[in-house]
Design a protein around this motif. Sequence first.
Motif, PDB file in Angstrom:
ATOM      1  N   GLY A 187     -35.582  46.340  27.020  1.00 13.87           N
ATOM      2  CA  GLY A 187     -35.093  47.391  26.130  1.00 13.87           C
ATOM      3  C   GLY A 187     -35.383  47.083  24.672  1.00 13.87           C
ATOM      4  N   ILE A 188     -35.201  45.802  24.283  1.00 14.78           N
ATOM      5  CA  ILE A 188     -35.471  45.414  22.895  1.00 14.78           C
ATOM      6  C   ILE A 188     -36.951  45.579  22.568  1.00 14.78           C
ATOM      7  CG2 ILE A 188     -35.542  43.436  21.322  1.00 14.78           C
ATOM      8  CD1 ILE A 188     -32.967  42.453  22.685  1.00 14.78           C
ATOM      9  N   TYR A 189     -37.815  45.155  23.486  1.00 17.34           N
ATOM     10  CA  TYR A 189     -39.256  45.314  23.233  1.00 17.34           C
ATOM     11  C   TYR A 189     -39.639  46.786  23.146  1.00 17.34           C
ATOM     12  CZ  TYR A 189     -44.290  45.153  23.662  1.00 17.34           C
ATOM     13  OH  TYR A 189     -45.637  45.329  23.430  1.00 17.34           O
ATOM     14  N   SER A 190     -39.040  47.618  23.989  1.00 15.26           N
ATOM     15  CA  SER A 190     -39.331  49.055  23.938  1.00 15.26           C
ATOM     16  C   SER A 190     -38.925  49.635  22.585  1.00 15.26           C
ATOM     17  CB  SER A 190     -38.600  49.779  25.073  1.00 15.26           C
ATOM     18  OG  SER A 190     -38.959  51.144  25.113  1.00 15.26           O
ATOM     19  N   ILE A 191     -37.763  49.202  22.068  1.00 22.72           N
ATOM     20  CA  ILE A 191     -37.311  49.669  20.748  1.00 22.72           C
ATOM     21  C   ILE A 191     -38.306  49.250  19.665  1.00 22.72           C
ATOM     22  CG2 ILE A 191     -35.534  49.397  18.979  1.00 22.72           C
ATOM     23  CD1 ILE A 191     -33.498  49.098  21.262  1.00 22.72           C
ATOM     24  N   MET A 192     -38.747  47.979  19.722  1.00 20.14           N
ATOM     25  CA  MET A 192     -39.680  47.494  18.706  1.00 20.14           C
ATOM     26  C   MET A 192     -41.029  48.213  18.797  1.00 20.14           C
ATOM     27  SD  MET A 192     -38.917  43.414  18.242  1.00 20.14           S
ATOM     28  CE  MET A 192     -39.218  42.935  19.935  1.00 20.14           C
ATOM     29  N   PHE A 193     -41.489  48.472  20.017  1.00 18.55           N
ATOM     30  CA  PHE A 193     -42.773  49.164  20.174  1.00 18.55           C
ATOM     31  C   PHE A 193     -42.722  50.554  19.555  1.00 18.55           C
ATOM     32  CE2 PHE A 193     -45.269  52.292  22.544  1.00 18.55           C
ATOM     33  CZ  PHE A 193     -46.547  51.796  22.346  1.00 18.55           C
ATOM     34  N   TRP A 194     -41.692  51.316  19.870  1.00 15.77           N
ATOM     35  CA  TRP A 194     -41.622  52.678  19.356  1.00 15.77           C
ATOM     36  C   TRP A 194     -41.292  52.716  17.866  1.00 15.77           C
ATOM     37  CZ3 TRP A 194     -43.949  56.353  21.673  1.00 15.77           C
ATOM     38  CH2 TRP A 194     -44.118  56.316  23.059  1.00 15.77           C
ATOM     39  N   THR A 195     -40.578  51.705  17.377  1.00 18.97           N
ATOM     40  CA  THR A 195     -40.345  51.619  15.933  1.00 18.97           C
ATOM     41  C   THR A 195     -41.647  51.380  15.188  1.00 18.97           C
ATOM     42  OG1 THR A 195     -38.091  50.765  16.254  1.00 18.97           O
ATOM     43  CG2 THR A 195     -39.122  50.361  14.116  1.00 18.97           C
ATOM     44  N   LEU A 196     -42.447  50.435  15.680  1.00 20.40           N
ATOM     45  CA  LEU A 196     -43.743  50.161  15.052  1.00 20.40           C
ATOM     46  C   LEU A 196     -44.679  51.357  15.157  1.00 20.40           C
ATOM     47  CD1 LEU A 196     -44.318  46.499  16.296  1.00 20.40           C
ATOM     48  CD2 LEU A 196     -44.173  47.222  13.908  1.00 20.40           C
ATOM     49  N   THR A 197     -44.626  52.045  16.287  1.00 16.16           N
ATOM     50  CA  THR A 197     -45.539  53.170  16.499  1.00 16.16           C
ATOM     51  C   THR A 197     -45.155  54.367  15.632  1.00 16.16           C
ATOM     52  OG1 THR A 197     -45.957  52.461  18.774  1.00 16.16           O
ATOM     53  CG2 THR A 197     -46.494  54.742  18.216  1.00 16.16           C
ATOM     54  N   LEU A 198     -43.882  54.744  15.667  1.00 14.63           N
ATOM     55  CA  LEU A 198     -43.453  55.941  14.941  1.00 14.63           C
ATOM     56  C   LEU A 198     -43.362  55.697  13.438  1.00 14.63           C
ATOM     57  CD1 LEU A 198     -40.725  57.346  17.380  1.00 14.63           C
ATOM     58  CD2 LEU A 198     -43.038  58.194  17.009  1.00 14.63           C
ATOM     59  N   ILE A 199     -42.648  54.648  13.034  1.00 19.26           N
ATOM     60  CA  ILE A 199     -42.451  54.408  11.599  1.00 19.26           C
ATOM     61  C   ILE A 199     -43.695  53.786  10.976  1.00 19.26           C
ATOM     62  CG2 ILE A 199     -41.096  53.160   9.890  1.00 19.26           C
ATOM     63  CD1 ILE A 199     -38.676  53.450  11.669  1.00 19.26           C
ATOM     64  N   GLY A 200     -44.226  52.749  11.607  1.00 16.49           N
ATOM     65  CA  GLY A 200     -45.378  52.073  11.025  1.00 16.49           C
ATOM     66  C   GLY A 200     -46.656  52.882  11.089  1.00 16.49           C
ATOM     67  N   LEU A 201     -47.009  53.315  12.291  1.00 17.17           N
ATOM     68  CA  LEU A 201     -48.295  53.982  12.482  1.00 17.17           C
ATOM     69  C   LEU A 201     -48.275  55.437  12.031  1.00 17.17           C
ATOM     70  CD1 LEU A 201     -51.159  53.662  13.589  1.00 17.17           C
ATOM     71  CD2 LEU A 201     -50.308  54.364  15.825  1.00 17.17           C
ATOM     72  N   VAL A 202     -47.288  56.200  12.518  1.00 18.95           N
ATOM     73  CA  VAL A 202     -47.263  57.641  12.238  1.00 18.95           C
ATOM     74  C   VAL A 202     -46.782  57.925  10.817  1.00 18.95           C
ATOM     75  CG1 VAL A 202     -46.299  59.863  12.919  1.00 18.95           C
ATOM     76  CG2 VAL A 202     -46.921  58.187  14.677  1.00 18.95           C
ATOM     77  N   LYS A 203     -45.591  57.410  10.477  1.00 17.69           N
ATOM     78  CA  LYS A 203     -45.004  57.769   9.178  1.00 17.69           C
ATOM     79  C   LYS A 203     -45.780  57.182   8.005  1.00 17.69           C
ATOM     80  CE  LYS A 203     -40.965  56.874   6.308  1.00 17.69           C
ATOM     81  NZ  LYS A 203     -39.621  56.269   6.247  1.00 17.69           N
ATOM     82  N   TYR A 204     -45.949  55.852   8.009  1.00 21.19           N
ATOM     83  CA  TYR A 204     -46.602  55.219   6.867  1.00 21.19           C
ATOM     84  C   TYR A 204     -48.126  55.292   6.962  1.00 21.19           C
ATOM     85  CZ  TYR A 204     -42.240  53.399   4.991  1.00 21.19           C
ATOM     86  OH  TYR A 204     -40.997  53.300   4.428  1.00 21.19           O
ATOM     87  N   GLY A 205     -48.686  54.947   8.120  1.00 20.15           N
ATOM     88  CA  GLY A 205     -50.131  54.894   8.241  1.00 20.15           C
ATOM     89  C   GLY A 205     -50.815  56.244   8.148  1.00 20.15           C
ATOM     90  N   CYS A 206     -50.162  57.295   8.659  1.00 19.90           N
ATOM     91  CA  CYS A 206     -50.811  58.609   8.708  1.00 19.90           C
ATOM     92  C   CYS A 206     -50.254  59.613   7.694  1.00 19.90           C
ATOM     93  CB  CYS A 206     -50.688  59.204  10.111  1.00 19.90           C
ATOM     94  SG  CYS A 206     -51.506  58.228  11.391  1.00 19.90           S
ATOM     95  N   ILE A 207     -48.961  59.533   7.369  1.00 20.77           N
ATOM     96  CA  ILE A 207     -48.346  60.558   6.517  1.00 20.77           C
ATOM     97  C   ILE A 207     -48.133  60.067   5.088  1.00 20.77           C
ATOM     98  CG2 ILE A 207     -46.340  62.059   6.211  1.00 20.77           C
ATOM     99  CD1 ILE A 207     -45.965  62.036   9.240  1.00 20.77           C
ATOM    100  N   ALA A 208     -47.430  58.951   4.934  1.00 20.46           N
ATOM    101  CA  ALA A 208     -47.061  58.492   3.588  1.00 20.46           C
ATOM    102  C   ALA A 208     -48.293  58.205   2.733  1.00 20.46           C
ATOM    103  CB  ALA A 208     -46.173  57.251   3.683  1.00 20.46           C
ATOM    104  N   LEU A 209     -49.318  57.611   3.314  1.00 18.95           N
ATOM    105  CA  LEU A 209     -50.505  57.269   2.530  1.00 18.95           C
ATOM    106  C   LEU A 209     -51.213  58.495   1.973  1.00 18.95           C
ATOM    107  CD1 LEU A 209     -52.081  54.340   4.594  1.00 18.95           C
ATOM    108  CD2 LEU A 209     -50.836  54.208   2.440  1.00 18.95           C
ATOM    109  N   LYS A 210     -50.962  59.666   2.565  1.00 14.02           N
ATOM    110  CA  LYS A 210     -51.556  60.900   2.054  1.00 14.02           C
ATOM    111  C   LYS A 210     -50.748  61.487   0.896  1.00 14.02           C
ATOM    112  CE  LYS A 210     -53.817  62.261   6.372  1.00 14.02           C
ATOM    113  NZ  LYS A 210     -53.952  63.318   7.421  1.00 14.02           N
ATOM    114  N   ALA A 211     -49.568  60.942   0.654  1.00 16.80           N
ATOM    115  CA  ALA A 211     -48.710  61.443  -0.428  1.00 16.80           C
ATOM    116  C   ALA A 211     -48.862  60.592  -1.676  1.00 16.80           C
ATOM    117  CB  ALA A 211     -47.250  61.460   0.039  1.00 16.80           C
ATOM    118  N   ASP A 212     -50.061  60.072  -1.906  1.00 16.64           N
ATOM    119  CA  ASP A 212     -50.282  59.258  -3.098  1.00 16.64           C
ATOM    120  C   ASP A 212     -50.339  60.138  -4.337  1.00 16.64           C
ATOM    121  OD1 ASP A 212     -53.544  59.374  -3.938  1.00 16.64           O
ATOM    122  OD2 ASP A 212     -52.972  60.144  -1.971  1.00 16.64           O
TER     123      ASP A 212
END
Length: 732
Positions: free
Chosen positions: A93-118
Motif C-alpha cells: 500500500g505504501i509503495y502504491s501511494i508513492m508511485f501514484w504521488t510521483l506520477t500525478l504530482i511529479g510527472l503530471v502536475k510539475y513535469g507537464c503543467i507547471a513548467l508551461k506556466a513560466d
Amino acid sequence: MDTQSSAAATATAAVVALPELVIDSASDTSHFFDNNTDTLVLNSSDNKESGKWSNLFLAYKTLGVVFGGLVTSPLYVYPSMHLNSPTEQDYLGIYSIMFWTLTLIGLVKYGCIALKADDHGEGGTFALYSLLCRHMNIGILSSKHSDLNSNQSRSVRNENDDQKSRLGKVFEKSIVARRLLLFIAMLGTCMLIGDGILTPAISVLSAMDGLRAPFPSVSKSLVETLSAVVLFILFLLQKFGTSRVSFLFSPIMAAWTLSTPLVGIYSIIHHYPGIFKALSPHYIFHFFRRNGKEGWLMLGGTILCITGSEALFADLGHFNRSSIQIAFLFTIYPSLILTYAGQTAYLIRNPNDHIDGFYKFIPKTIYWPIFIIATSAAVVASQSLISATFSVIKQSVVLDYFPRVKVVHTSSNKEGEVYSPEVNYILMILCVAVILVFGDGQDIGNAFGVVVSLVMLITTILLTLVMIIIWRTPPLLVAMYFIVFFTMEGVYVSAVLTKIPEGGWIPFAISFILAFIMFGWYYGRQRKIQYELTHKIDLGRLGLLLSDTSVQRVPGLCFFYSNIQNGLTPILGHYIKNTRSLHSVTIFTTLRYLLVPKVAPQERIIVKKLGLKGVYACVIQYGYADSLNLEGDDFVSQVMDSLRVHIEASSGCLPSDLTQGEEEISELREAKIAGVIHVRGKARFYIGKNTSLFDRLMLAFYEVLHNNCRSALPALGVPLPQRLEVGMFYEA
C-alpha cells in the motif's frame, strides 16, 4: 564626492504623458516610444537554447542542480515513517501511494503543467504571482494609484475588459482578493525558502548516517558534526555559480541516478519479483481501510517521496523547460520508481529494517561505493533548493517584497543564474543550526513534510488561477485538475500538520520571521509612495524655489530618486531648504517596474527635459529578472549618454539651436566631473503628528531593513541633531 545610490519604490507609469525618446545607452541609437499606453511589447530574452544537442547537454546539467532533492529522497522516506509491525500488505500500500504521488504530482502536475506556466522563462511561486498580476492589471501598487495612468491607458484597458475572465475582474475590483493572492504568494515564497534550509540538512544527515551501520561505535554527534562540515563546504562553493557547480555535480548525480535503480532491480529479483502489482490503486484503499488513522498519519512520511518537486519548477530560470522535462521523464522518474520498488521489496522480506530503509537494502559487496555516491549525491541534492532559494529571493527583491540584498549574476548568457552572498551565508548558518540543534532525522523529516505539502498546495491554487484567468482552460478540465490535486495535497497537509509538535513547527517559525520581514518592507514602501503622491512638487513651485536669491545653482550632478511620475519628489523641498542650493544638472529618476522578467536594452532608459535649465526627468525600466545596479559609474554614464543623444535629437536645425545643444552637452560633462550625489527620502518625512504607534513601529522596522538603526530613530519620535537630520534625507 563619494558616489552612493539608493533605489526608490517601483512605479507604474512614465514621467510625462507625451511621446518620449527611448535611448539604448549601449549602442547610442534611439527610437520613439509612446508612453501613453500599457501595450508596450517587451523583447524579453529567450531562455530556451536551440538545438537537440543543446537541450540534451542542459538535461544532463539539470541532474546536478534541479533534481538533487527529488532523486535522493529514498535516503529518508522510510526512516521518516512511524511504522509499527508493518505487514506485506502495508508495504504494498505504501509503495502504491508513492508511485501514484510521483506520477500525478511529479510527472503530471510539475513535469507537464507547471513548467508551461513560466513567466518568460522564470518559474516559482512569485513568477506565477507576477504572471497573474500582469494579466489582471494588478500588482505592486494598489488601485488607488491608478489615477497616474493616462486616459488612453484606461481606454486600452477598457477595450480588454470584455476579454477578461470573471474571476480576473473580481481580483481587479476587490482589494481583499488581491491581498489574499499576495498572502498566498508570500506564504509559498517563505515555505520554499524554508525548504532551502531543510533539504540540505536532512539530505546530508541521512547520507552521513550510513557510517553508523558498519561502524556502530560512530556516535550520533559525530555524524551531525561531519554533516555540518560538508554543508559548510557546499555553501562556500555557491559563489562560483550554478553552471560551474552543476558541471561539477552532474556526474555525481548521474552515478546516483543510474546506480540506485540497478540496486533496486537486483532487490526486486532477489526479494519480491511481484512488487509491481502494487501499481494497482486498490492497494491504497486496502491500506487505509486496514490502518485507518495510523495510515493517514503515515502520509507525513510518504509525502517526502516527492521532495524537491517544487525546485523542478522554481529552477526553471537556470535552464529551460525542454531540458528539465527530458531529464525528469527519461532518468529521474524511472530511477525513483525502480529504487522505491527495490526498497519496498527488501522491506517486505525484512519488515523491521525500515528505520534504516535505504542502507539495509544495499548488498554488502557494493555498500561502500554506494555510500560514497550517496553522500556525494546528498550534498548535490542540497543544490536544487539552494539555487531555487536564490531565484525566489531575487524575484522578491525586484518585485519589492523583500529587502534589497546583493544579487550577483554568475552567468553572462543565463540571466536566471543568480547568487546572493548574504542569503547564502544565512542559509548556511540556519542549515548547520538545524542539524546541530534538531539532529533527529525524524524531527527534521516532520518539518520537511510540512514545507513540501504546503508549497505544493499553494502551487496548485496559483496554477488553477492561471488556468482560469490566463489559459482559459475549459471549466471541466480545470475542475478535474483542482479536485484531484487539491484533494490529494490537502490530505497530505492535514496529515503533516499533526507533526507540528514533533518538529513541524520549525518551518512555521522560519516562515513567520520571513513573512514579517517581507510585510515590514512592503508596508514601508507603500507608505513612502503615499507620502510622495500627497506632497509632490510641480515645476512651478520648483521655479519659485530657485527664484529665491539665497538658493544657488552649484556645480555637480544630482540624482533625485522618486516613486512618482506626474510631479517631483517632496524630498526636493527639504533638500533645498537645508542646503540652500541645487546642482547645475539635476535628474529626477524613477524606477519603473514592469511585470516581465527582462526589459530590452533599448527600452530601459527614458529621458526628457523638464523645462527648467539643467533639470531633466529619467525613467529606468526593469523586470524582475533584470540586473539593476545603480551604485557604479556605469549607470551614471548610461544616463549621461542617453541625455546627450536626447539633446542632440531634440535640437533644431538652426545654428542657434545647435549651439544651445552643444552648451547643454558641455554642461553635462562639467557637472559629471564636478561630482555626483544621489538623494533619497527616509522615514523622518513620512511621520506626522497623527501617525499611529503601529505605523511608527513598522516604518522604524523598514528603516532598519533599508538603512540602519540610526535612521529608524526619527520614526519613533526620537529627535536628532540638525547635522544628523540633514543626513537623514540625502547622502553625498
